[in-house]
Design a protein around this motif. Structure first.
Motif, PDB file in Angstrom:
ATOM      1  N   UNK A 125       0.630  -1.408   0.100  1.00 47.50           N
ATOM      2  CA  UNK A 125       0.314   0.186  -0.414  1.00 47.50           C
ATOM      3  C   UNK A 125       0.827   0.647  -0.239  1.00 47.50           C
ATOM      4  N   UNK A 126       0.486   2.555  -0.813  1.00 49.57           N
ATOM      5  CA  UNK A 126       1.158   3.418  -0.763  1.00 49.57           C
ATOM      6  C   UNK A 126       0.399   4.107   0.282  1.00 49.57           C
ATOM      7  N   UNK A 127      -0.612   4.602   0.759  1.00 50.54           N
ATOM      8  CA  UNK A 127      -2.242   5.224   1.101  1.00 50.54           C
ATOM      9  C   UNK A 127      -2.655   3.663   1.887  1.00 50.54           C
ATOM     10  N   UNK A 128      -3.253   3.835   2.694  1.00 54.12           N
ATOM     11  CA  UNK A 128      -3.802   3.377   4.321  1.00 54.12           C
ATOM     12  C   UNK A 128      -5.010   3.986   4.799  1.00 54.12           C
ATOM     13  N   UNK A 129      -6.488   3.609   4.492  1.00 49.58           N
ATOM     14  CA  UNK A 129      -7.272   4.700   5.327  1.00 49.58           C
ATOM     15  C   UNK A 129      -7.590   3.901   6.200  1.00 49.58           C
ATOM     16  N   UNK A 130      -7.280   3.829   7.452  1.00 50.44           N
ATOM     17  CA  UNK A 130      -8.050   2.926   8.648  1.00 50.44           C
ATOM     18  C   UNK A 130      -9.276   3.900   9.367  1.00 50.44           C
ATOM     19  N   UNK A 131     -10.580   2.987   9.435  1.00 49.17           N
ATOM     20  CA  UNK A 131     -11.960   4.024   9.719  1.00 49.17           C
ATOM     21  C   UNK A 131     -12.167   3.216  11.516  1.00 49.17           C
ATOM     22  N   UNK A 132     -11.832   2.064  11.772  1.00 42.41           N
ATOM     23  CA  UNK A 132     -11.163   1.698  13.558  1.00 42.41           C
ATOM     24  C   UNK A 132      -9.929   1.235  13.633  1.00 42.41           C
ATOM     25  N   UNK A 133      -9.951   0.376  14.611  1.00 42.72           N
ATOM     26  CA  UNK A 133      -9.006   0.607  15.621  1.00 42.72           C
ATOM     27  C   UNK A 133      -8.046  -1.000  15.111  1.00 42.72           C
TER      28      UNK A 133
ATOM     29  N   UNK B 253       4.980   4.456   3.663  1.00 39.33           N
ATOM     30  CA  UNK B 253       3.327   4.862   3.012  1.00 39.33           C
ATOM     31  C   UNK B 253       2.628   6.072   4.207  1.00 39.33           C
ATOM     32  N   UNK B 254       1.756   5.938   3.406  1.00 39.20           N
ATOM     33  CA  UNK B 254       0.935   7.380   4.325  1.00 39.20           C
ATOM     34  C   UNK B 254      -0.241   6.188   4.712  1.00 39.20           C
ATOM     35  N   UNK B 255       0.045   6.133   6.464  1.00 44.03           N
ATOM     36  CA  UNK B 255      -1.109   6.248   7.310  1.00 44.03           C
ATOM     37  C   UNK B 255      -1.936   7.507   7.599  1.00 44.03           C
ATOM     38  N   UNK B 256      -3.423   7.240   7.210  1.00 42.08           N
ATOM     39  CA  UNK B 256      -4.322   8.230   7.890  1.00 42.08           C
ATOM     40  C   UNK B 256      -5.544   7.410   8.775  1.00 42.08           C
ATOM     41  N   UNK B 257      -5.546   7.937   9.285  1.00 43.45           N
ATOM     42  CA  UNK B 257      -6.753   6.947  10.578  1.00 43.45           C
ATOM     43  C   UNK B 257      -7.750   8.137  10.702  1.00 43.45           C
ATOM     44  N   UNK B 258      -8.877   7.816  11.317  1.00 37.16           N
ATOM     45  CA  UNK B 258     -10.086   8.589  11.933  1.00 37.16           C
ATOM     46  C   UNK B 258      -9.926   8.551  13.560  1.00 37.16           C
ATOM     47  N   UNK B 259      -9.232   9.714  13.828  1.00 39.51           N
ATOM     48  CA  UNK B 259      -9.034   9.820  15.723  1.00 39.51           C
ATOM     49  C   UNK B 259      -9.929   9.929  16.067  1.00 39.51           C
ATOM     50  N   UNK B 260     -11.268   9.684  15.926  1.00 39.34           N
ATOM     51  CA  UNK B 260     -12.583   9.449  17.073  1.00 39.34           C
ATOM     52  C   UNK B 260     -12.529   8.214  16.754  1.00 39.34           C
ATOM     53  N   UNK B 261     -11.961   7.154  16.104  1.00 40.54           N
ATOM     54  CA  UNK B 261     -12.245   5.951  16.481  1.00 40.54           C
ATOM     55  C   UNK B 261     -10.822   4.841  16.424  1.00 40.54           C
TER      56      UNK B 261
END
Lengths: 200, 200
Positions: free
Chosen positions: A76-84, A98-106
């Motif tokens: 992956x070049x970019x991973x969006x993680x919307x939960x733990x 690569x870029x790890x982008x997370x939803x800091x709310x979750x």
């Protein structure tokens, strides 16, 4: 055999989180923006199997200037993680830088300091008024951070796919995501610790 | 190397027609029914590229009891064509005795006599009251004709994905499609004319 150029041209994004967070929709809109409107080669994939259980859902987009021989994401070049759960499981599929982008709310526990954290769900809930559009806030951020899609085309693709009557809400969500991502200084993120392959 | 069993186990479906006919949604619901609820291995794919222009849209589902190494369709077991352009372009990707299912409301010229034609759009418009759910009428028919999905799971997957308030309409559309497909005698369709490979 692949030329160096073809190898480096491939760009892989995974949208991950829980079922019901709209990750497939976000991935389809991203793929349509890049493929139909920007005119690049794109494959968008969902895979299901025994390994897909346990609170994780994922959708992938592979982009290239050349025809894509293998449509699943490999590194992956970019991973969006919307939960733990998704963050924990898929972090290891990222390229060294690569870029790890997370939803800091979750997502509370970060596997690395090289991380971009944006409260997508909180923004959707408090600023747009619908938690449901957290996927579109995230999509805006991913669009900008990837640098692989024309942002006007991203909005056009989004408007072509969302239900009638929700266009304004979804556009607003997308734009807020873009705006948040603009605040991130990607060049100055910490570099990955283990990074033998990173220098081009 | 693959065993004979693994080769024959692979089942490939393509949903094709125009953008806006909801083919990706139909494919995603089918894939989720088979993957998440039936527990098989499934890949669901959209590809975009220069060849994807010209009034055609497609979404693919590959099903297997084994992990899927290559997620794009190679030789279709079942092709749904919801417009003439898709029927003309993709017919040649069918296996010799694969099933061609067309929307007879929109496809006028049939490339073969080995065809299953159902007026999906007409049924959606006249019986359900919304042309938009032609995709779900088609999905019901495909579900039955493929023989690869539990039909109760197909409805569960559909209900999990359609917008709130449209559940009943979509269920009704799905069931009408299943009902129509039950009238088809698949065993007595004409056999393909060119069929060197068909006998197992």
């Amino acid at each position: 055999m692949k030329t160096q150029r073809e190898k480096h041209d491939r760009y892989e994004v995974r949208f991950s989180g829980s079922g019901g967070q709209g990750l497939i929709t976000a991935a389809v809109v991203f793929a349509e923006a890049v493929g139909v409107y920007d005119g690049k080669h794109v494959c968008q994939t969902q895979s299901y199997g025994p390994e897909a259980r346990g609170g994780k859902s994922k959708a992938e987009v592979v982009i290239s200037d050349y025809p894509i021989d293998y449509p699943k994401a490999l590194e992956l070049d970019l991973l969006l993680a919307m939960n733990q759960a998704a963050c924990d499981a898929y972090f290891f599929d990222l390229k060294a830088n690569g870029l790890l982008v997370v939803d800091s709310t979750l997502v509370e526990q970060y596997p690395t300091s090289r991380i971009i954290s944006i409260p997508f769900t909180q923004i959707a809930k408090e600023e747009i008024g619908r938690e449901l559009v957290a996927n579109m806030v995230a999509l805006g951020a991913i669009g900008l951070l990837s640098g692989r899609v024309d942002l006007a085309n991203l909005e056009t693709a989004l408007l072509a796919r969302v239900p009638k009557g929700t266009e304004e809400m979804n556009s607003k969500a997308l734009r807020r995501g873009i705006e948040e991502a603009k605040k991130i200084d990607v060049q100055n993120l910490p570099r990955a610790v283990m990074s033998e392959e990173e220098e081009l």
